[in-house]
Design a protein around this motif. Structure first.
Motif, mmCIF file in Angstrom:
data_model
loop_
_atom_site.group_PDB
_atom_site.id
_atom_site.type_symbol
_atom_site.label_atom_id
_atom_site.label_comp_id
_atom_site.label_asym_id
_atom_site.label_seq_id
_atom_site.Cartn_x
_atom_site.Cartn_y
_atom_site.Cartn_z
ATOM 1 N N THR A 183 -45.051 22.379 -5.730
ATOM 2 C CA THR A 183 -44.064 22.047 -4.703
ATOM 3 C C THR A 183 -43.995 23.140 -3.648
ATOM 4 O OG1 THR A 183 -42.715 20.729 -6.218
ATOM 5 C CG2 THR A 183 -41.625 21.622 -4.276
ATOM 6 N N ARG A 184 -44.019 24.388 -4.094
ATOM 7 C CA ARG A 184 -43.933 25.483 -3.125
ATOM 8 C C ARG A 184 -45.183 25.557 -2.261
ATOM 9 N NH1 ARG A 184 -41.045 27.941 -7.599
ATOM 10 N NH2 ARG A 184 -42.800 29.184 -8.312
ATOM 11 N N LEU A 185 -46.327 25.239 -2.857
ATOM 12 C CA LEU A 185 -47.554 25.218 -2.050
ATOM 13 C C LEU A 185 -47.500 24.115 -1.012
ATOM 14 C CD1 LEU A 185 -50.391 25.830 -4.667
ATOM 15 C CD2 LEU A 185 -49.395 27.424 -3.034
ATOM 16 N N LEU A 186 -46.978 22.981 -1.430
ATOM 17 C CA LEU A 186 -46.836 21.865 -0.492
ATOM 18 C C LEU A 186 -45.930 22.252 0.664
ATOM 19 C CD1 LEU A 186 -47.052 18.911 0.393
ATOM 20 C CD2 LEU A 186 -45.269 18.356 -1.263
ATOM 21 N N VAL A 187 -44.825 22.876 0.344
ATOM 22 C CA VAL A 187 -43.869 23.295 1.371
ATOM 23 C C VAL A 187 -44.509 24.294 2.331
ATOM 24 C CG1 VAL A 187 -41.781 24.669 1.732
ATOM 25 C CG2 VAL A 187 -41.793 22.829 0.035
ATOM 26 N N LEU A 188 -45.171 25.287 1.782
ATOM 27 C CA LEU A 188 -45.800 26.305 2.632
ATOM 28 C C LEU A 188 -46.832 25.666 3.546
ATOM 29 C CD1 LEU A 188 -46.275 29.181 0.044
ATOM 30 C CD2 LEU A 188 -44.706 29.148 1.994
ATOM 31 N N ASP A 189 -47.580 24.751 2.978
ATOM 32 C CA ASP A 189 -48.611 24.071 3.752
ATOM 33 C C ASP A 189 -47.986 23.283 4.896
ATOM 34 O OD1 ASP A 189 -51.282 23.777 4.124
ATOM 35 O OD2 ASP A 189 -51.560 22.188 2.651
ATOM 36 N N ALA A 190 -46.898 22.609 4.606
ATOM 37 C CA ALA A 190 -46.213 21.827 5.636
ATOM 38 C C ALA A 190 -45.654 22.734 6.731
ATOM 39 C CB ALA A 190 -45.088 21.006 5.008
ATOM 40 N N LEU A 191 -45.136 23.860 6.323
ATOM 41 C CA LEU A 191 -44.539 24.787 7.296
ATOM 42 C C LEU A 191 -45.573 25.411 8.220
ATOM 43 C CD1 LEU A 191 -41.761 26.583 5.211
ATOM 44 C CD2 LEU A 191 -41.533 24.704 6.836
ATOM 45 N N ARG A 192 -46.840 25.292 7.835
ATOM 46 C CA ARG A 192 -47.874 25.819 8.729
ATOM 47 C C ARG A 192 -47.933 25.001 10.015
ATOM 48 N NH1 ARG A 192 -53.366 27.715 6.144
ATOM 49 N NH2 ARG A 192 -53.577 25.690 5.177
ATOM 50 N N GLN A 193 -47.532 23.734 9.930
ATOM 51 C CA GLN A 193 -47.539 22.884 11.112
ATOM 52 C C GLN A 193 -46.309 23.111 11.980
ATOM 53 O OE1 GLN A 193 -50.399 21.385 11.557
ATOM 54 N NE2 GLN A 193 -50.915 22.234 9.544
ATOM 55 N N LYS A 194 -45.151 23.092 11.347
ATOM 56 C CA LYS A 194 -43.916 23.303 12.127
ATOM 57 C C LYS A 194 -42.770 23.706 11.207
ATOM 58 C CE LYS A 194 -42.618 18.364 12.018
ATOM 59 N NZ LYS A 194 -41.362 18.253 11.296
ATOM 60 N N ASP A 195 -41.763 24.324 11.766
ATOM 61 C CA ASP A 195 -40.568 24.654 11.008
ATOM 62 C C ASP A 195 -39.897 23.357 10.567
ATOM 63 O OD1 ASP A 195 -41.370 27.036 11.986
ATOM 64 O OD2 ASP A 195 -39.505 27.514 13.042
ATOM 65 N N MET A 196 -39.285 23.394 9.410
ATOM 66 C CA MET A 196 -38.630 22.188 8.918
ATOM 67 C C MET A 196 -37.321 22.544 8.237
ATOM 68 S SD MET A 196 -41.975 20.211 7.335
ATOM 69 C CE MET A 196 -41.309 18.557 7.205
ATOM 70 N N CYS A 197 -36.379 21.590 8.266
ATOM 71 C CA CYS A 197 -35.106 21.811 7.602
ATOM 72 C C CYS A 197 -35.202 21.293 6.162
ATOM 73 C CB CYS A 197 -33.961 21.121 8.343
ATOM 74 S SG CYS A 197 -34.102 19.334 8.352
ATOM 75 N N VAL A 198 -34.192 21.625 5.389
ATOM 76 C CA VAL A 198 -34.212 21.265 3.974
ATOM 77 C C VAL A 198 -34.305 19.759 3.778
ATOM 78 C CG1 VAL A 198 -32.966 21.436 1.793
ATOM 79 C CG2 VAL A 198 -32.894 23.322 3.415
ATOM 80 N N CYS A 199 -33.632 19.002 4.617
ATOM 81 C CA CYS A 199 -33.644 17.557 4.396
ATOM 82 C C CYS A 199 -35.015 16.966 4.696
ATOM 83 C CB CYS A 199 -32.541 16.863 5.185
ATOM 84 S SG CYS A 199 -32.613 17.063 6.953
ATOM 85 N N GLU A 200 -35.686 17.506 5.678
ATOM 86 C CA GLU A 200 -37.058 17.045 5.945
ATOM 87 C C GLU A 200 -37.968 17.379 4.764
ATOM 88 O OE1 GLU A 200 -38.333 17.413 10.480
ATOM 89 O OE2 GLU A 200 -37.216 19.200 9.852
ATOM 90 N N LEU A 201 -37.835 18.599 4.283
ATOM 91 C CA LEU A 201 -38.684 19.039 3.174
ATOM 92 C C LEU A 201 -38.375 18.264 1.899
ATOM 93 C CD1 LEU A 201 -38.650 22.847 3.951
ATOM 94 C CD2 LEU A 201 -40.633 21.324 4.046
#
Lengths: 109, 109
Positions: free
Chosen positions: A25-43
């Motif tokens: 899950t943390r890898l997925l989150v980090l990977d997603a954040l490489r594209q753009k900042d995101m809020c908790v609800c998006e994540l």
DNA sequence: GCCAACCATGGCGATATGGGCATAAAAGCA
DNA sequence: TGCTTTTATGCCCATATCGCCATGGTTGGC
């Protein structure tokens, strides 16, 4: 934790960071954040787990210094702090590729 | 493990590798193996834990494909399989440095 | 053959990690 | 002020991780 001989503290500090990186899950989150900042609800939507679970994963990443949080109204946006993550991902991916190749060779292509 | 939406299997595979890297003893071992191949008894001496403990750590690294084992008489020599580890170590170290800098700034040098 | 050194593995207890539920705090809106 | 949305955190339970001890298999030397 024994480790009598060599700079145990340093290796523990390093391991703490590696540990933060050691969850899908943390890898997925980090990977997603490489594209753009995101809020908790998006994540939370992205991950598909409980909001509290995602929030805790984010806390772990934040405490390790891998991401930072920025409040914007009711929301908290998270962003990467390290461009260095590329090196990490590349390393992981290269091990994965190597394993895959060996696996294929074993099965006979 | 929820992860409904994005390539869960891939992130799990990546996390498995990261997990193998997420222990001080294993980091110490990997770091040592960058210099030269070593047998279990040398590594046991280096780490300062029980031989069985070291052996299990090595099994983990081997199963993940990060090291390989080579029997030589009664001894088993372990060696790195990935030059890619450099990228990983650099990433970790850079996070560590960043945290340290922020910590110093907080305390006021 | 016998013993010693080297290594891997099973078992067990202690601790850590991870997940969801419930809840509380803070912000926005009617 | 009430009500909703967004987050963070405490609690609890299930599972995983880690360490040592004990053991068994192999190898090499005598």
């Amino acid at each position: 934790m024994a480790m009598k001989r060599r700079a145990p503290k340093l290796y523990e500090a390093r391991a703490a960071i590696a540990k933060a990186l050691a969850h899908p899950t943390r890898l997925l989150v980090l990977d997603a954040l490489r594209q753009k900042d995101m809020c908790v609800c998006e994540l939370t939507e992205l991950v598909g787990a409980d909001q509290s679970t995602v929030s805790k994963h984010l806390a772990i990443l934040k405490n390790t210094g891998l991401v930072e949080a920025r409040k914007e109204g009711a929301m908290t946006y998270y962003s990467l702090t390290c461009p260095c993550l590329d090196g990490f991902f590349q390393c992981i991916e290269s091990v994965l590729q190597k394993n895959l190749k060996e696996f294929r060779a074993l099965v006979g292509r």
